[in-house]
Design a protein around this motif. Sequence first.
Motif, PDB file in Angstrom:
ATOM      1  N   MET A 250       0.857  -1.191   0.000  1.00 27.25           N
ATOM      2  CA  MET A 250       0.000   0.000   0.000  1.00 27.25           C
ATOM      3  C   MET A 250       0.889   1.236   0.000  1.00 27.25           C
ATOM      4  O   MET A 250       2.050   1.173   0.420  1.00 27.25           O
ATOM      5  N   ALA A 251       0.355   2.350  -0.432  1.00 26.98           N
ATOM      6  CA  ALA A 251       1.095   3.614  -0.391  1.00 26.98           C
ATOM      7  C   ALA A 251       1.232   4.069   1.058  1.00 26.98           C
ATOM      8  O   ALA A 251       0.263   3.995   1.823  1.00 26.98           O
ATOM      9  N   PRO A 252       2.422   4.534   1.454  1.00 25.34           N
ATOM     10  CA  PRO A 252       2.618   4.982   2.841  1.00 25.34           C
ATOM     11  C   PRO A 252       1.623   6.060   3.273  1.00 25.34           C
ATOM     12  O   PRO A 252       1.150   6.042   4.410  1.00 25.34           O
ATOM     13  N   GLY A 253       1.285   6.968   2.387  1.00 26.26           N
ATOM     14  CA  GLY A 253       0.318   8.017   2.721  1.00 26.26           C
ATOM     15  C   GLY A 253      -1.058   7.442   3.022  1.00 26.26           C
ATOM     16  O   GLY A 253      -1.731   7.871   3.974  1.00 26.26           O
ATOM     17  N   ALA A 254      -1.478   6.468   2.217  1.00 25.52           N
ATOM     18  CA  ALA A 254      -2.780   5.834   2.448  1.00 25.52           C
ATOM     19  C   ALA A 254      -2.769   5.065   3.771  1.00 25.52           C
ATOM     20  O   ALA A 254      -3.739   5.127   4.535  1.00 25.52           O
TER      21      ALA A 254
END
Length: 166
Positions: free
Chosen positions: A123-127
Amino acid sequence: MHRVGVIGEHGWATTIESLHPGIAWHAGGIEIDFFRGGTVRLAGDGLLLIPSVFVGHIAAQLEDPWPRTLGYRARGTAALWGEQETVPQPDALTALVGRARARLLLALDTPASTSHLARSLAMAPGAVGDHLAILRGAGLLVRARSGRSVLYRRTPLGEALVVGSG
């Protein structure tokens, strides 16, 4: 970090007894089931607790001149030694909190950082950060600093949701 959380939530007696079924907390001290050498008095010397991936159950060092020490099996050793555990299916949990948040809650069997979760779940770190903030705001997670990292772990409420889903 897990043991510090147990100390904070439940106290020393529960923490010591959670190390192994053969250890009991009594008003006069700690009783180790397999230790037959009599009573060992700490007399203010303290007790060193050491998690270890090499200890199967419990190990004790109670002889002078070394510090009194209890070695216990570290959390997460099943993953280290390749033991496979059944992972609960997040169907009910997914319906409640959504697929991404359910995956995050299930992945937090052991404390983890945002970057570790992002890598392991692709997953994207921001998400991941956004979802963790929402789960934390709902009382399902807590966070604590460990060195340079911030580690997240489930609260008892988060744990109950995961257990109830599987």
